[in-house]
Design an enzyme around this catalytic site. Sequence first.
Site, PDB file in Angstrom:
ATOM      1  N   LYS A   1      24.293  25.505   8.810  1.00 47.28           N
ATOM      2  CA  LYS A   1      24.069  26.345   7.295  1.00 47.28           C
ATOM      3  C   LYS A   1      24.199  25.471   6.339  1.00 47.28           C
ATOM      4  CE  LYS A   1      22.815  30.556   6.408  1.00 47.28           C
ATOM      5  NZ  LYS A   1      21.841  31.487   7.239  1.00 47.28           N
TER       6      LYS A   1
HETATM    7  P1  NAD Z   1      16.771  37.480  -0.935  1.00 44.97           P
HETATM    8  O1  NAD Z   1      17.289  36.559  -1.930  1.00 44.97           O
HETATM    9  O2  NAD Z   1      15.163  37.562  -0.543  1.00 44.97           O
HETATM   10  O3  NAD Z   1      17.065  38.889  -0.888  1.00 44.97           O
HETATM   11  C1  NAD Z   1      18.571  39.280  -1.180  1.00 44.97           C
HETATM   12  C2  NAD Z   1      18.426  40.721  -1.851  1.00 44.97           C
HETATM   13  O4  NAD Z   1      19.425  41.376  -1.925  1.00 44.97           O
HETATM   14  C3  NAD Z   1      17.902  40.756  -3.237  1.00 44.97           C
HETATM   15  O5  NAD Z   1      17.071  41.872  -3.315  1.00 44.97           O
HETATM   16  C4  NAD Z   1      19.117  41.159  -4.168  1.00 44.97           C
HETATM   17  O6  NAD Z   1      18.960  41.577  -5.485  1.00 44.97           O
HETATM   18  C5  NAD Z   1      19.595  41.805  -3.321  1.00 44.97           C
HETATM   19  N1  NAD Z   1      21.132  42.131  -3.484  1.00 44.97           N
HETATM   20  C6  NAD Z   1      22.126  41.162  -3.926  1.00 44.97           C
HETATM   21  N2  NAD Z   1      23.520  41.884  -3.959  1.00 44.97           N
HETATM   22  C7  NAD Z   1      23.061  42.827  -3.929  1.00 44.97           C
HETATM   23  C8  NAD Z   1      24.019  44.016  -3.895  1.00 44.97           C
HETATM   24  N3  NAD Z   1      25.218  43.632  -4.327  1.00 44.97           N
HETATM   25  N4  NAD Z   1      23.638  45.306  -3.637  1.00 44.97           N
HETATM   26  C9  NAD Z   1      22.326  45.585  -3.530  1.00 44.97           C
HETATM   27  N5  NAD Z   1      21.445  44.592  -3.394  1.00 44.97           N
HETATM   28  C10 NAD Z   1      21.827  43.139  -3.680  1.00 44.97           C
HETATM   29  O7  NAD Z   1      17.446  37.079   0.679  1.00 44.97           O
HETATM   30  P2  NAD Z   1      17.009  37.308   2.140  1.00 44.97           P
HETATM   31  O8  NAD Z   1      16.268  36.065   2.590  1.00 44.97           O
HETATM   32  O9  NAD Z   1      16.428  38.787   2.025  1.00 44.97           O
HETATM   33  O10 NAD Z   1      18.374  37.380   2.702  1.00 44.97           O
HETATM   34  C11 NAD Z   1      18.992  38.906   2.638  1.00 44.97           C
HETATM   35  C12 NAD Z   1      20.164  38.380   3.948  1.00 44.97           C
HETATM   36  O11 NAD Z   1      19.310  38.244   5.149  1.00 44.97           O
HETATM   37  C13 NAD Z   1      21.362  37.645   3.811  1.00 44.97           C
HETATM   38  O12 NAD Z   1      22.544  37.840   4.342  1.00 44.97           O
HETATM   39  C14 NAD Z   1      20.580  36.346   4.765  1.00 44.97           C
HETATM   40  O13 NAD Z   1      21.542  35.449   4.912  1.00 44.97           O
HETATM   41  C15 NAD Z   1      20.040  37.273   5.712  1.00 44.97           C
HETATM   42  N6  NAD Z   1      19.021  36.670   6.635  1.00 44.97           N
HETATM   43  C16 NAD Z   1      17.773  36.241   5.878  1.00 44.97           C
HETATM   44  C17 NAD Z   1      16.872  35.601   6.627  1.00 44.97           C
HETATM   45  C18 NAD Z   1      15.512  34.977   6.215  1.00 44.97           C
HETATM   46  O14 NAD Z   1      14.821  34.715   6.967  1.00 44.97           O
HETATM   47  N7  NAD Z   1      15.341  35.198   4.764  1.00 44.97           N
HETATM   48  C19 NAD Z   1      16.970  35.426   8.134  1.00 44.97           C
HETATM   49  C20 NAD Z   1      18.118  35.815   8.589  1.00 44.97           C
HETATM   50  C21 NAD Z   1      19.123  36.520   7.968  1.00 44.97           C
END
Ligand code: NAD
Length: 434
Positions: A120
């Site tokens: 990571k």
């Molecule tokens: P992203 O930046 O696209 O979305 C994150 C979202 O969370 C945004 O809409 C943001 O406004 C919201 N957010 C942040 N703080 C918040 C809060 N306190 N309350 C409510 N909403 C809040 O990120 P993502 O890629 O969608 O990732 C989200 C999660 O999924 C992370 O934990 C990431 O590690 C995990 N993840 C992502 C992927 C991927 O392929 N993108 C894969 C596995 C895991």
Amino acid sequence: MATQNAARLISDRIGDVEINPYEMMLQQLDLVREYSDIPEGIWRILRHPERTLEVSLPITRDDGSIEVFTGYRVQYNSARGPCKGGIRFHPGVTEDEVKALAGWMTWKCAVVNIPYGGGKGGISCDPTRFTTSELERLTRRYAAMIYPLIGTRRDVPAPDVNTNAQVMNWIVDTAQFMAGESVPGIVTGKSIEMGGALGRHEATGRGVMFVTLGVLQRLGIELDGATVAVQGFGNVGSIAARLLHEAGARVVAISDVSGAFHCPSGFDMEAVLNYVKDSPGHLLAGLSHPGTEEISNEDLLTLDVDVLIPAALEAQITSRNANDVRARVIVEGANGPTTPDADLILGEKGVVVVPDILANAGGVVCSYFEWVQNIQCFPWEEEATNQRLGRILQRALREVWSLAEEKGVSLRLAAFILGVERVATAIQLRGVFP
Ligand code: NAD
């Protein structure tokens, strides 16, 4: 499903530090000991990341001033293959957070049985403060600084919170200049034109959808009209919400950093997605939708729904709010959204928690497909990707579910047992160098 033993052990050991993600990951890992005969020496290896790199990143702002940011790349374990894991740009990024996320990636890749270890990366910064050119300079500087560690056969980054295909494109381009040759397989989640995989953008949300359907079916909960609340309307959350809506579920609550909204009759997802596409910062703030009221983010987590999908950041469901959670099933779209203390409370309440290392593995599975396509220089059709993704996740869910039943443990513990034992076996087969 959680056993009393497992629960007590977490509570005793975690104490007040439940929101340090690395402590949290190690506590989850330690729970596996009770159910496994992994030798003590191998445990010592499993509890340490292989490599942790900290880099300082000076960039020139558009006004000519210089600022220095701190970035990290952690390779947790490479026994099963090259390290794999996203890059996060967020003010909350710390070495401990990156170590935790790299550990979770290690177990996740093993749970879905793809030939990767876990890594990571991240930069502690607020990307909303940057212009596009500043973001590009920061990304390229970071790529150059971690370049000695990354590589198609070494460590393959991908997008995570606040990073996207464009950020990956800049990393590939920077790496290509450093390598003096084309290196498309050095990152995944690139634009399609740069060698990205069709279906990768949607893969994590699609995986959350597949896993949710599989769990509802096993629990005998009718999908048609099942109510869903989604915290975090970013890549993972918005796509999971859309696909579950298309599959027949009723998405009744959504939130992002700008606010939370509740629509008991169910959102018109197309209208919401169209709103977000054109809204400032692509945020939900200002959403006007019939039958909708604005609620707090905290309220969203405690709504009476069939499925709660935390898809924002870690440590959202804690000992402070777990007692108030009324969802029947939690499907962890985010990494580490539930603290171990909260897990204990949810287990006692009978809430089924589908752990992150299974629920959100769709992204890394599709990243693996992208990497395979880059190495073979042979792109696949999107349909083939989606079908293979479904097969891999359904197999992983089947294996985790059976193990949970066989050992009488939670799905999280079963997923950890499966993943950690696979990594431990690879370490033992290799032996300890030198
Ligand atoms: P992203 O930046 O696209 O979305 C994150 C979202 O969370 C945004 O809409 C943001 O406004 C919201 N957010 C942040 N703080 C918040 C809060 N306190 N309350 C409510 N909403 C809040 O990120 P993502 O890629 O969608 O990732 C989200 C999660 O999924 C992370 O934990 C990431 O590690 C995990 N993840 C992502 C992927 C991927 O392929 N993108 C894969 C596995 C895991």
